[in-house]
Design a protein around this motif. Structure first.
Motif, PDB file in Angstrom:
ATOM      1  N   MET A   1       0.853  -1.194   0.000  1.00 17.36           N
ATOM      2  CA  MET A   1       0.000   0.000   0.000  1.00 17.36           C
ATOM      3  C   MET A   1       0.890   1.246   0.000  1.00 17.36           C
ATOM      4  O   MET A   1       1.814   1.359   0.788  1.00 17.36           O
ATOM      5  CB  MET A   1      -0.917  -0.017   1.218  1.00 17.36           C
ATOM      6  N   VAL A   2       0.568   2.211  -0.881  1.00 17.32           N
ATOM      7  CA  VAL A   2       1.381   3.412  -1.012  1.00 17.32           C
ATOM      8  C   VAL A   2       1.264   4.280   0.226  1.00 17.32           C
ATOM      9  O   VAL A   2       2.250   4.722   0.801  1.00 17.32           O
ATOM     10  CB  VAL A   2       0.955   4.185  -2.272  1.00 17.32           C
ATOM     11  N   PHE A   3       0.042   4.551   0.678  1.00 16.03           N
ATOM     12  CA  PHE A   3      -0.207   5.341   1.876  1.00 16.03           C
ATOM     13  C   PHE A   3      -0.907   4.467   2.907  1.00 16.03           C
ATOM     14  O   PHE A   3      -1.735   3.623   2.551  1.00 16.03           O
ATOM     15  CB  PHE A   3      -1.087   6.560   1.560  1.00 16.03           C
ATOM     16  N   PRO A   4      -0.593   4.642   4.196  1.00  9.40           N
ATOM     17  CA  PRO A   4      -1.323   3.907   5.235  1.00  9.40           C
ATOM     18  C   PRO A   4      -2.807   4.257   5.211  1.00  9.40           C
ATOM     19  O   PRO A   4      -3.204   5.328   4.739  1.00  9.40           O
ATOM     20  CB  PRO A   4      -0.657   4.373   6.528  1.00  9.40           C
ATOM     21  N   THR A   5      -3.618   3.342   5.738  1.00 10.86           N
ATOM     22  CA  THR A   5      -5.066   3.554   5.722  1.00 10.86           C
ATOM     23  C   THR A   5      -5.463   4.810   6.493  1.00 10.86           C
ATOM     24  O   THR A   5      -6.400   5.518   6.108  1.00 10.86           O
ATOM     25  CB  THR A   5      -5.776   2.326   6.329  1.00 10.86           C
ATOM     26  N   SER A   6      -4.736   5.121   7.555  1.00  9.90           N
ATOM     27  CA  SER A   6      -5.064   6.298   8.361  1.00  9.90           C
ATOM     28  C   SER A   6      -4.843   7.601   7.612  1.00  9.90           C
ATOM     29  O   SER A   6      -5.380   8.641   8.002  1.00  9.90           O
ATOM     30  CB  SER A   6      -4.226   6.301   9.646  1.00  9.90           C
ATOM     31  N   PRO A 116       5.056   8.432  -5.041  1.00  9.55           N
ATOM     32  CA  PRO A 116       3.628   8.792  -4.947  1.00  9.55           C
ATOM     33  C   PRO A 116       3.403  10.262  -4.605  1.00  9.55           C
ATOM     34  O   PRO A 116       2.522  10.917  -5.169  1.00  9.55           O
ATOM     35  CB  PRO A 116       3.113   7.872  -3.828  1.00  9.55           C
ATOM     36  N   GLN A 117       4.231  10.809  -3.680  1.00  4.86           N
ATOM     37  CA  GLN A 117       4.116  12.229  -3.360  1.00  4.86           C
ATOM     38  C   GLN A 117       4.526  13.108  -4.531  1.00  4.86           C
ATOM     39  O   GLN A 117       3.964  14.196  -4.724  1.00  4.86           O
ATOM     40  CB  GLN A 117       4.975  12.566  -2.130  1.00  4.86           C
ATOM     41  N   ILE A 118       5.509  12.650  -5.314  1.00  2.00           N
ATOM     42  CA  ILE A 118       5.924  13.397  -6.503  1.00  2.00           C
ATOM     43  C   ILE A 118       4.778  13.481  -7.501  1.00  2.00           C
ATOM     44  O   ILE A 118       4.544  14.536  -8.111  1.00  2.00           O
ATOM     45  CB  ILE A 118       7.170  12.734  -7.135  1.00  2.00           C
ATOM     46  N   PHE A 119       4.059  12.386  -7.656  1.00  2.00           N
ATOM     47  CA  PHE A 119       2.904  12.411  -8.571  1.00  2.00           C
ATOM     48  C   PHE A 119       1.841  13.394  -8.079  1.00  2.00           C
ATOM     49  O   PHE A 119       1.287  14.169  -8.876  1.00  2.00           O
ATOM     50  CB  PHE A 119       2.311  11.004  -8.701  1.00  2.00           C
ATOM     51  N   ARG A 168      14.462  12.133  -9.794  1.00  2.00           N
ATOM     52  CA  ARG A 168      13.481  13.047  -9.215  1.00  2.00           C
ATOM     53  C   ARG A 168      13.717  14.488  -9.670  1.00  2.00           C
ATOM     54  O   ARG A 168      12.754  15.222  -9.927  1.00  2.00           O
ATOM     55  CB  ARG A 168      13.519  12.957  -7.691  1.00  2.00           C
ATOM     56  N   LYS A 169      14.981  14.862  -9.797  1.00  5.97           N
ATOM     57  CA  LYS A 169      15.283  16.212 -10.271  1.00  5.97           C
ATOM     58  C   LYS A 169      14.924  16.364 -11.742  1.00  5.97           C
ATOM     59  O   LYS A 169      14.398  17.405 -12.164  1.00  5.97           O
ATOM     60  CB  LYS A 169      16.771  16.509 -10.062  1.00  5.97           C
ATOM     61  N   ILE A 170      15.185  15.336 -12.536  1.00  3.30           N
ATOM     62  CA  ILE A 170      14.805  15.366 -13.947  1.00  3.30           C
ATOM     63  C   ILE A 170      13.285  15.462 -14.078  1.00  3.30           C
ATOM     64  O   ILE A 170      12.759  16.217 -14.908  1.00  3.30           O
ATOM     65  CB  ILE A 170      15.351  14.117 -14.667  1.00  3.30           C
ATOM     66  N   THR A 171      12.559  14.720 -13.242  1.00  2.02           N
ATOM     67  CA  THR A 171      11.096  14.778 -13.260  1.00  2.02           C
ATOM     68  C   THR A 171      10.601  16.166 -12.859  1.00  2.02           C
ATOM     69  O   THR A 171       9.610  16.662 -13.418  1.00  2.02           O
ATOM     70  CB  THR A 171      10.513  13.718 -12.315  1.00  2.02           C
ATOM     71  N   PHE A 211       8.675   3.535 -11.330  1.00  2.00           N
ATOM     72  CA  PHE A 211       9.826   3.872 -10.493  1.00  2.00           C
ATOM     73  C   PHE A 211       9.569   3.531  -9.032  1.00  2.00           C
ATOM     74  O   PHE A 211      10.490   3.146  -8.305  1.00  2.00           O
ATOM     75  CB  PHE A 211      10.175   5.358 -10.635  1.00  2.00           C
ATOM     76  N   HIS A 212       8.322   3.665  -8.588  1.00  2.00           N
ATOM     77  CA  HIS A 212       7.995   3.301  -7.209  1.00  2.00           C
ATOM     78  C   HIS A 212       8.094   1.794  -7.015  1.00  2.00           C
ATOM     79  O   HIS A 212       8.549   1.319  -5.961  1.00  2.00           O
ATOM     80  CB  HIS A 212       6.598   3.788  -6.860  1.00  2.00           C
ATOM     81  N   LYS A 213       7.697   1.032  -8.013  1.00  2.00           N
ATOM     82  CA  LYS A 213       7.796  -0.430  -7.927  1.00  2.00           C
ATOM     83  C   LYS A 213       9.253  -0.877  -7.905  1.00  2.00           C
ATOM     84  O   LYS A 213       9.632  -1.771  -7.151  1.00  2.00           O
ATOM     85  CB  LYS A 213       7.070  -1.060  -9.114  1.00  2.00           C
ATOM     86  N   LEU A 214      10.090  -0.215  -8.722  1.00  2.00           N
ATOM     87  CA  LEU A 214      11.509  -0.574  -8.781  1.00  2.00           C
ATOM     88  C   LEU A 214      12.328   0.088  -7.679  1.00  2.00           C
ATOM     89  O   LEU A 214      13.491  -0.286  -7.478  1.00  2.00           O
ATOM     90  CB  LEU A 214      12.094  -0.197 -10.146  1.00  2.00           C
TER      91      LEU A 214
END
Length: 336
Positions: A1-6, A116-119, A168-171, A211-214
């Protein structure tokens, strides 16, 4: 899970703040929505007690608070000084967006975030300020300033990512460059920038999810990932080509529409800078792609780990499938 349920509550309030800002009939209501959006995103940055996350959250809070103060104080003097007030509100929205010449904070904060936060920062967090800027396009002076900011963002976004090896800087600089196209589209029509924003969000979602998966943040870690493979390298390369707007990938379709509109409106000077910046960004995308192709070549891959082909390529292919729509568009048009 990317973010906790809370933390789903903060995601809901983040979306609610965007909706309040977009649907508000007054500057005060728009400010309330922006503040709710800000206070919901800061906990999403500082998920863990990590110095880089805390630093990014503090920087983001200070910059956005400065923009909010400028925004609400400028709206108070609208009745007395309408032109100055609109210019100040416009500057505050550019600061919140991270558009040039107020782009200084955006790459620094992106370096301290996870994918995920970058997105979220590159898409949802820009929706409300972009919509508020589109409401200001009734003023001819602000339209010209918007095009000027778009030209500066195009140059900054293209030149800033040339010497960087951090993904991340390139993005971040890529996001600034795409923001220039959105600002130009805002000065033209609402539908064009919404279409561009939607296509860009979907393409960026596929790249950030891969990228998050890798769990890769640099070029070297991208090629040394245990879950990586030549198939992943091909998909990542196609995603970057789509993000750069290279035909016939999907990312070229919104740029093609905006180019046609700008030619019809005789906006040749800003179009020149936008196309020039696109070529420069394509250069550092191609540098990443060539780097990956060389290191995945079996002949040159003498000091690398063996990359398994069995690391769920279907899920990554599904995440990238949207980028291939542009490949089949010419085939579709031939049957019409």
């Amino acid at each position: 899970m990317v973010f906790p349920t809370s933390y789903f509550f903060f995601i809901l309030t983040l979306l609610l703040g965007t909706v309040i800002s977009v649907s508000s009939t007054s500057w005060f209501g728009a400010w309330i929505g922006l503040e709710l959006n800000l206070m919901s995103f800061v906990p999403l940055i500082a998920l863990k007690m990590n110095p880089s996350f805390s630093e990014a959250a503090l920087k983001y809070f200070l910059i956005q608070a400065l923009g909010s103060v400028l925004f609400i104080s400028s709206s108070f003097i609208f009745l007395s000084f309408p032109t100055f007030s609109l210019l100040s509100i416009f500057s505050a929205l550019l600061l919140k967006l991270g558009s040039a010449p107020f782009h200084f904070w955006f790459p620094q904060i992106m370096e301290g975030l996870k994918w995920p936060q970058i997105f979220l920062l590159s898409t949802i967090q820009k929706l409300a300020p972009l919509t508020l800027i589109s409401y200001l396009m009734v003023n001819e002076i602000l339209v010209k300033i918007t095009i000027l900011s778009a030209i500066l963002s195009a140059l900054v976004g293209s030149l800033g990512g040339l010497n960087s090896t951090l993904l991340r800087k390139i993005t971040a600089f890529s996001s600034i460059n795409h923001l220039s196209w959105m600002l130009t589209a805002i000065s033209i029509s609402d539908m064009s920038w919404l279409f561009y924003f939607s296509i860009y969000s979907i393409i960026l979602l596929s790249i950030t999810s891969i990228f998050h998966k890798l769990q890769t943040f640099t070029l070297s870690s991208l090629t040394q990932s245990d879950q990586n493979s030549p198939f992943h390298a091909l998909l990542i390369s196609l995603n970057f080509l789509s993000l750069s707007g290279l035909p016939p990938m999907t990312g070229f379709i919104p740029k093609w529409i905006i180019i046609q509109i700008m030619v019809n409106l005789n906006l040749f000077v800003p179009l020149f800078f936008l196309l020039l910046s696109t070529l420069i960004t394509l250069y550092f995308y191609l540098r990443i792609i060539i780097f990956m192709i060389l290191l995945f070549n079996p002949i040159l891959n003498f000091n690398m780990k063996y990359k398994s082909f069995s690391s769920s390529p279907s899920s990554i292919f599904l995440k990238s499938s949207f980028n291939f729509i542009g490949l089949f568009l010419p085939l579709y048009l031939t049957f019409i």
